[in-house]
Design a protein around this motif. Sequence first.
Motif, PDB file in Angstrom:
ATOM      1  N   ILE A 165      -2.494   4.442   0.418  1.00  0.00           N
ATOM      2  CA  ILE A 165      -2.258   3.448   1.462  1.00  0.00           C
ATOM      3  C   ILE A 165      -2.781   4.024   2.774  1.00  0.00           C
ATOM      4  N   ARG A 223       1.322  -4.470  -2.372  1.00  0.00           N
ATOM      5  CA  ARG A 223      -0.023  -4.734  -1.872  1.00  0.00           C
ATOM      6  C   ARG A 223      -0.094  -6.105  -1.178  1.00  0.00           C
ATOM      7  N   GLU A 256       1.481  -5.676   2.160  1.00  0.00           N
ATOM      8  CA  GLU A 256       0.609  -4.897   3.028  1.00  0.00           C
ATOM      9  C   GLU A 256      -0.437  -5.788   3.682  1.00  0.00           C
ATOM     10  N   GLY A 296      -1.143  -4.181   7.271  1.00  0.00           N
ATOM     11  CA  GLY A 296      -0.983  -2.734   7.202  1.00  0.00           C
ATOM     12  C   GLY A 296       0.332  -2.251   7.783  1.00  0.00           C
ATOM     13  N   LEU A 355       6.701   2.730   6.648  1.00  0.00           N
ATOM     14  CA  LEU A 355       6.462   2.348   5.253  1.00  0.00           C
ATOM     15  C   LEU A 355       7.615   2.789   4.373  1.00  0.00           C
TER      16      LEU A 355
END
Length: 234
Positions: free
Chosen positions: A84, A174, A177, A182, A189
Amino acid sequence: MKSAAISYKGHRFPQQIIAHAVWLYFRFPLSLRMVEEMLLERGIVVSYETIRRWGRKFGAAYASRLRRKKPSRNDTWHLDEVVISIGGRKHWLWRAVDQDGYVLDEIVQARRDTNAARRLLIRLLKKQGLAPRRIVTDKLRSYGAARRDVMSAVEHRTHKGLNNRAENSHGPLRKRERMMQGFRSPGGLQRFISVFSALRNLFVPPHPKRSALAIHIHRIRAMAHWKTVTGATA
């Protein structure tokens, strides 16, 4: 020892609204502004920044009170890592799920090496309280070296096709994200996934091939437990 009730003292919105906003944000691929808009449609005027603060303050408290699956010595742990990008730098999210796809633990680390794999296994043993029957990984050699150090008696199988449970578990994150454009920091995170995965563990049935009725009952029970944990039963 029973956990103390979550305090909402000092907040002008009732706990039902706060808990619902946090549930929407962590349970579904929604941005903070989308949650703000959904609440507005119901006549609740609250800014997305307030929702962000609610998620940060109450999310971890909710997650820590959600029931966890009881470990078994017959469990199989599927381990995998995914890269990531945070602030232009690569970080690795190491994840462990069991044979039912239940997320056991996740840890964000800067490296993809034996020390990182060892740290994941040590955390897992501490959290689960016992070793599994076997672990399944991809062909990354770091797993084998870490397993020999931490749990040498546990069977270790390596094959890409065997590890689909762990690899597939990255998909929902994902999606988030991309929705969130992001993550801003490794700590952010780590905080997010601790709540995100706890809610997925609660609401997503462990066996996707269950009947529609069984899935419906599972979700009703999950929602009842969520309301009890958050104090939003009224």
